[in-house]
Design an enzyme around this catalytic site. Sequence first.
Site, PDB file in Angstrom:
ATOM      1  N   GLU A 114     -10.404   0.261  -2.537  1.00  0.00           N
ATOM      2  CA  GLU A 114     -10.601   1.322  -1.550  1.00  0.00           C
ATOM      3  C   GLU A 114     -11.006   2.591  -2.365  1.00  0.00           C
ATOM      4  O   GLU A 114     -10.879   3.073  -3.317  1.00  0.00           O
ATOM      5  CB  GLU A 114      -9.151   1.759  -1.121  1.00  0.00           C
ATOM      6  N   CYS A 167      -4.757  -2.830   2.714  1.00  0.00           N
ATOM      7  CA  CYS A 167      -5.634  -1.750   3.398  1.00  0.00           C
ATOM      8  C   CYS A 167      -5.564  -2.256   4.819  1.00  0.00           C
ATOM      9  O   CYS A 167      -6.122  -3.333   5.231  1.00  0.00           O
ATOM     10  CB  CYS A 167      -6.885  -1.606   2.882  1.00  0.00           C
ATOM     11  N   ASN A 209       1.083  -1.071  -0.144  1.00  0.00           N
ATOM     12  CA  ASN A 209       0.003   0.159  -0.114  1.00  0.00           C
ATOM     13  C   ASN A 209       0.902   1.337  -0.131  1.00  0.00           C
ATOM     14  O   ASN A 209       1.354   1.481   1.036  1.00  0.00           O
ATOM     15  CB  ASN A 209      -0.792   0.021   1.151  1.00  0.00           C
ATOM     16  N   CYS A 215      -5.757   5.860   7.547  1.00  0.00           N
ATOM     17  CA  CYS A 215      -5.009   4.945   6.787  1.00  0.00           C
ATOM     18  C   CYS A 215      -4.104   4.132   7.716  1.00  0.00           C
ATOM     19  O   CYS A 215      -3.205   4.787   8.195  1.00  0.00           O
ATOM     20  CB  CYS A 215      -4.278   5.481   5.543  1.00  0.00           C
TER      21      CYS A 215
END
Length: 318
Positions: free
Chosen positions: A248, A257, A32, A105
Site C-alpha cells: 500500500e 486492502c 488491515n 480505504c
Amino acid sequence: MTLPIAQDPDRLRTALDQLAGLAFTKGHGTGNDFILVPDLSGESELAPDHVEALCDRHFGVGADGLIRVVESTHLIEGRDLLEDHPEATWFMDYRNADGSVSEMCGNGVRVFVHYLATRGLVDLEIGQQLQIGTRAGLRTVTRIGEEQYSTDMGPWSYIDPELAEERASDSLVLAAGLADPRPALSISMGNPHTVVALAEDADLADLDLAKQPNVEPVPPNGTNVEFVVAADPLFLNGVGRLELRVHERGVGETLSCGTGACAAATAVRIWAGDRDALAWEVGVPGGIVGVEFIPQSDGTERVILSGPATLIFDGTVA
C-alpha cells in the site's frame, strides 16, 4: 530527504509528548488495522508527525493508518459533500501510516462505521444503511451482521483507459522476488491501484513486499500495487476466487486492502474475458472479503465490498 519518524528520536518524542491524553480506539478489518481518534467537533487536526508517531509499530500504538472520526461540517471536503448529500453527516478523515492523506480505504470504512454504531453515535441495526463522507465521495454502508458490513464503493474506472482497452495492461511492475518486470493494469477505486497477475502460489509467497515495487509509468498520485493468483478452477459455484498480496502506498505491505481487493477482482475479470462473473471471493493474508459488481444502465459497474470489522481496545496516549 526527511527520515521516517522512527529514525528521528527527537521528532518522535516531541510528537508523542504533544499527543499526551489523546483518546483512541484500535480496530481492524481482516487484519488491515487502524487507530480511530474521536474528534467529533474537528478541534484536533493531527499533523503528519502525529499520525506517523501513533502508527509506528515500535514506539507508537501501531497501525496501517489513522481514522479521525469527525462530523462532516467541520471539514472543507465534508461541507462540499453535504451540499448534495446532507445525510452524510459523518466524515472518514483517513491518513496513511506515513502521515499522508488518502482518498479512500475500503476496510477502514467498515471499521469507521462499526465504531460509530458501537459508540452510539449512530443508530444502525442489521439491514440498515448509513451514508458517510470520504475524500473519494459518498459511500453507503450496510450493516449485514453484528460485525459484518458491506460498502457501495462506487464505480471502478481505468486510470489509463486508452492503453487498458487496447492491451488490458498499461504499465510494467518489478518487485523484489520477481526476476523480470510483469505487465499490470491500473484501476481506480477512488484511489489508485496497479494489479499484477502471477501464475503460482509460490510466486506470490516469494515476493518481498517490504520493498516498494517499481511501477513504470507510475500513476500521477502514486499507486497501491496488488499481486494476484487466480484459483484453479477460477469459479466455484458461480463465484470467482483469487488470492492477493498488496503493497500500500504510504504504508508498505498490509494484511488486507479493501479497495485493492475490488481492483484485483476487476482486473482478473477483464483478463478472464468474463464480465458476467459478478461475485468474487478474495483471499488476503488477514482473511477473506467479498466483492460484487452491479451493472448500471450507463455501462459502468458499481462495486460492493463486504467483510468484517472489529474493535480491539481503547486507550489513551500517556
